[in-house]
Scaffold this motif. Sequence first.
Motif, PDB file in Angstrom:
ATOM      1  N   GLU A   1      26.425  40.300  96.433  1.00  0.00           N
ATOM      2  CA  GLU A   1      25.342  40.453  97.402  1.00  0.00           C
ATOM      3  C   GLU A   1      24.687  39.106  97.656  1.00  0.00           C
ATOM      4  O   GLU A   1      24.735  38.207  96.826  1.00  0.00           O
ATOM      5  CB  GLU A   1      24.291  41.422  96.874  1.00  0.00           C
ATOM      6  N   ARG A   2      24.047  38.978  98.801  1.00  0.00           N
ATOM      7  CA  ARG A   2      23.467  37.699  99.189  1.00  0.00           C
ATOM      8  C   ARG A   2      22.356  37.247  98.240  1.00  0.00           C
ATOM      9  O   ARG A   2      22.252  36.093  97.918  1.00  0.00           O
ATOM     10  CB  ARG A   2      22.961  37.771 100.614  1.00  0.00           C
ATOM     11  N   ILE A   3      21.501  38.133  97.792  1.00  0.00           N
ATOM     12  CA  ILE A   3      20.477  37.788  96.806  1.00  0.00           C
ATOM     13  C   ILE A   3      20.528  38.858  95.723  1.00  0.00           C
ATOM     14  O   ILE A   3      20.191  40.008  95.971  1.00  0.00           O
ATOM     15  CB  ILE A   3      19.074  37.718  97.442  1.00  0.00           C
ATOM     16  N   ARG A   4      20.972  38.461  94.524  1.00  0.00           N
ATOM     17  CA  ARG A   4      21.182  39.431  93.447  1.00  0.00           C
ATOM     18  C   ARG A   4      20.915  38.780  92.098  1.00  0.00           C
ATOM     19  O   ARG A   4      21.316  37.659  91.854  1.00  0.00           O
ATOM     20  CB  ARG A   4      22.628  39.915  93.507  1.00  0.00           C
ATOM     21  N   ARG A   5      20.244  39.473  91.211  1.00  0.00           N
ATOM     22  CA  ARG A   5      19.991  38.973  89.859  1.00  0.00           C
ATOM     23  C   ARG A   5      21.237  39.168  88.999  1.00  0.00           C
ATOM     24  O   ARG A   5      21.956  40.150  89.164  1.00  0.00           O
ATOM     25  CB  ARG A   5      18.814  39.699  89.237  1.00  0.00           C
TER      26      ARG A   5
END
Length: 160
Positions: free
Chosen positions: A139-143
């Motif tokens: 995903e583009r922004i993922r922890r």
Amino acid sequence: RVDQGRIVVGDSVALLTASGEQTVRCQGVEMFRRILTEASAGDHIGLLLADLNRTDVQRGDVLAAPGSARRVQQIQAESYVLTTEEGGFASVPSPWRGTVYFDDGLDVPVSVRPLDGVALRPGDVKTLALAFDHPTAVERIRRFVVRDEDRTVALGVTLP
């Protein structure tokens, strides 16, 4: 399994395969032999996808909302390297290989290097380049966390 969000019959979804990305339409949702009109996060489901054969989908392929994820070989991430008190390394090995990128149910071998070329030290917060062994849906922004053998050594968030 639906990790987040929901899917409704008739929705378009992106199928991320090793060979590329394809947009398909969900024609049906089934859970434990019950036909549903939608599924939400946490549900273990089967999907009927339009214009696909069973052989078109393989283990490791991912369904996602269009534009929310991409299959990449390398990503950049803002990361924190744990100190020895937190369970990390006393000194970070260079090159840093043999580690695993872990994100919910995904674990992929990865090699790590700092973008600025300066050696990593415990307690550093830096932008890192993570190179996966094979193309991986991210995903583009993922922890995420980076694990080495049986311990977590870094954590961070992927950059868009």
